[in-house]
Design a protein around this motif. Structure first.
Motif, PDB file in Angstrom:
ATOM      1  N   SER A 179      82.842  19.652  26.443  1.00 50.36           N
ATOM      2  CA  SER A 179      83.280  19.582  25.058  1.00 50.36           C
ATOM      3  C   SER A 179      84.653  18.918  24.990  1.00 50.36           C
ATOM      4  O   SER A 179      85.540  19.205  25.801  1.00 50.36           O
ATOM      5  N   ILE A 180      84.837  18.023  24.032  1.00 53.40           N
ATOM      6  CA  ILE A 180      86.082  17.274  23.901  1.00 53.40           C
ATOM      7  C   ILE A 180      86.846  17.771  22.675  1.00 53.40           C
ATOM      8  O   ILE A 180      86.317  17.748  21.560  1.00 53.40           O
ATOM      9  N   LYS A 221      85.636  16.350  16.656  1.00 48.33           N
ATOM     10  CA  LYS A 221      85.376  17.505  15.793  1.00 48.33           C
ATOM     11  C   LYS A 221      83.878  17.730  15.620  1.00 48.33           C
ATOM     12  O   LYS A 221      83.380  18.855  15.724  1.00 48.33           O
ATOM     13  N   ASP A 222      83.143  16.641  15.362  1.00 49.83           N
ATOM     14  CA  ASP A 222      81.693  16.746  15.190  1.00 49.83           C
ATOM     15  C   ASP A 222      81.000  17.206  16.469  1.00 49.83           C
ATOM     16  O   ASP A 222      80.001  17.927  16.432  1.00 49.83           O
ATOM     17  N   SER A 223      81.532  16.776  17.609  1.00 46.59           N
ATOM     18  CA  SER A 223      80.890  17.101  18.877  1.00 46.59           C
ATOM     19  C   SER A 223      80.997  18.585  19.223  1.00 46.59           C
ATOM     20  O   SER A 223      80.295  19.067  20.113  1.00 46.59           O
ATOM     21  N   ARG A 224      81.870  19.302  18.525  1.00 46.13           N
ATOM     22  CA  ARG A 224      82.038  20.728  18.797  1.00 46.13           C
ATOM     23  C   ARG A 224      81.154  21.592  17.900  1.00 46.13           C
ATOM     24  O   ARG A 224      81.186  22.812  17.995  1.00 46.13           O
ATOM     25  N   GLN A 225      80.380  20.939  17.025  1.00 46.99           N
ATOM     26  CA  GLN A 225      79.415  21.694  16.241  1.00 46.99           C
ATOM     27  C   GLN A 225      78.301  22.188  17.157  1.00 46.99           C
ATOM     28  O   GLN A 225      78.109  21.677  18.258  1.00 46.99           O
ATOM     29  N   GLN A 226      77.542  23.146  16.701  1.00 42.46           N
ATOM     30  CA  GLN A 226      76.475  23.713  17.521  1.00 42.46           C
ATOM     31  C   GLN A 226      75.124  23.168  17.095  1.00 42.46           C
ATOM     32  O   GLN A 226      74.822  23.059  15.904  1.00 42.46           O
ATOM     33  N   ARG A 285      78.637   9.643  23.091  1.00 45.71           N
ATOM     34  CA  ARG A 285      79.189   8.422  22.503  1.00 45.71           C
ATOM     35  C   ARG A 285      80.710   8.403  22.611  1.00 45.71           C
ATOM     36  O   ARG A 285      81.314   7.368  22.923  1.00 45.71           O
ATOM     37  N   LEU A 286      81.328   9.545  22.339  1.00 45.74           N
ATOM     38  CA  LEU A 286      82.784   9.630  22.413  1.00 45.74           C
ATOM     39  C   LEU A 286      83.256   9.393  23.838  1.00 45.74           C
ATOM     40  O   LEU A 286      84.239   8.683  24.074  1.00 45.74           O
TER      41      LEU A 286
END
Length: 285
Positions: free
Chosen positions: A52-53, A81-86, A13-14
């Motif tokens: 990863s962004i 930030k959320d996209s870097r969660q696992q 989405r980002l």
């Protein structure tokens, strides 16, 4: 995993939003790369959600695109930030198709065509073990077990009591006739396939050999659709060294039309169920 924390979908989405901002600015990916002194491939990977962004990437890109609304920037930074969660699959270590698992985890529906094997979401553990061992003969036993565990975990989308994955599978008869492991193992697998096909959200159809040539002869593919209309559908084609993800509307439309032809040429649901059951009986003899 809930869609609001799925890192794969968040990245996607980002990336779509960053592409939209670039296009509004009238810039090419090459021009942006030159401004930031990075490679054009990095910009492309950021926009297609394959990389990863970081929040710094978002800040720099918003600066290039002259985004003045601080609320927009903060929202994009939070998405980064959320996209870097696992996701749950990261606990299994390096999984070669982790991007696909992330998409599948958040998908509302999945349409699969497979000419060779029973799809992973409908496999028994024994079938999965025999299949992975045969397809990857140089893989260590520990890695085989890890792949099987991930496959079994993915199946929780089918057995979920709330919002289960809507699965539509079209199989070639070859997937039922190919003896993976042993005849008794195949009987158990096909009986399991019949059982799963009775679930209200699972549809299984078979294209028999005597149907002749059909649109699926080029190979396996899957079409993923998502509950959020902001997330475009994706066609997934599995490869040996790399996978292919098609997201352009025209590409998705072509594969969707091809899938409708496959469904039309396949046996009906009840006929397919009986067809599978008869082959299972053959294995039992």
């Amino acid at each position: 995993m809930a869609s609001n924390v799925n890192p794969t979908v968040r990245r996607r989405r980002l990336g779509q939003e960053l592409r939209r901002l670039r296009e509004l600015k009238g810039m090419t990916a090459e021009e942006v790369a030159e401004r930031l002194l990075v490679s054009q491939s990095k910009i492309s990977r950021l926009e297609n959600g394959r990389r990863s962004i970081s929040q710094r990437d978002v800040r720099d890109l918003c600066g290039v695109y002259e985004v003045e609304d601080h609320r927009v920037v903060e929202s994009l930074m939070q998405m980064a930030k959320d996209s870097r969660q696992q996701g749950w699959w990261h606990s299994f270590g390096d999984i070669p198709y982790s991007v696909y698992i992330g998409l599948e985890t958040d998908a509302a529906s999945l349409r699969i065509y497979d000419p060779q094997v029973v799809p992973g979401l409908l496999q028994t553990r024994q079938y999965a073990e025999a299949l992975v061992s045969g397809a990857l003969p140089e893989t260590a036993p520990a890695d085989i077990e890890k792949r099987v565990q991930v496959r079994m975990r993915r199946q929780e989308r089918i057995s979920a009591t709330e919002n289960p994955l809507r699965l539509w599978t079209v199989l070639d008869e070859a997937a039922l006739r190919r003896v993976v492991g042993s005849r008794s193992l195949m009987r158990e697998q096909l009986e399991h396939l019949v059982e799963q096909s009775r679930l209200p959200h699972v549809t299984v159809q078979v294209i028999p050999f005597d149907m002749g040539a059909h649109p699926g002869l080029n190979g396996q593919y899957a079409i993923l659709e998502f509950p959020d209309t902001a997330d475009s559908s994706v066609v997934y084609i599995e490869g040996v060294t790399s996978d292919l993800y098609l997201e352009k509307a025209n590409d998705v439309q072509k594969y969707s039309v091809m899938y409708e032809h496959l469904r039309a040429q396949a046996l009906g649901v009840e006929q397919s169920r009986q067809f599978i059951a008869d082959i299972a009986k053959d294995y039992a003899r």
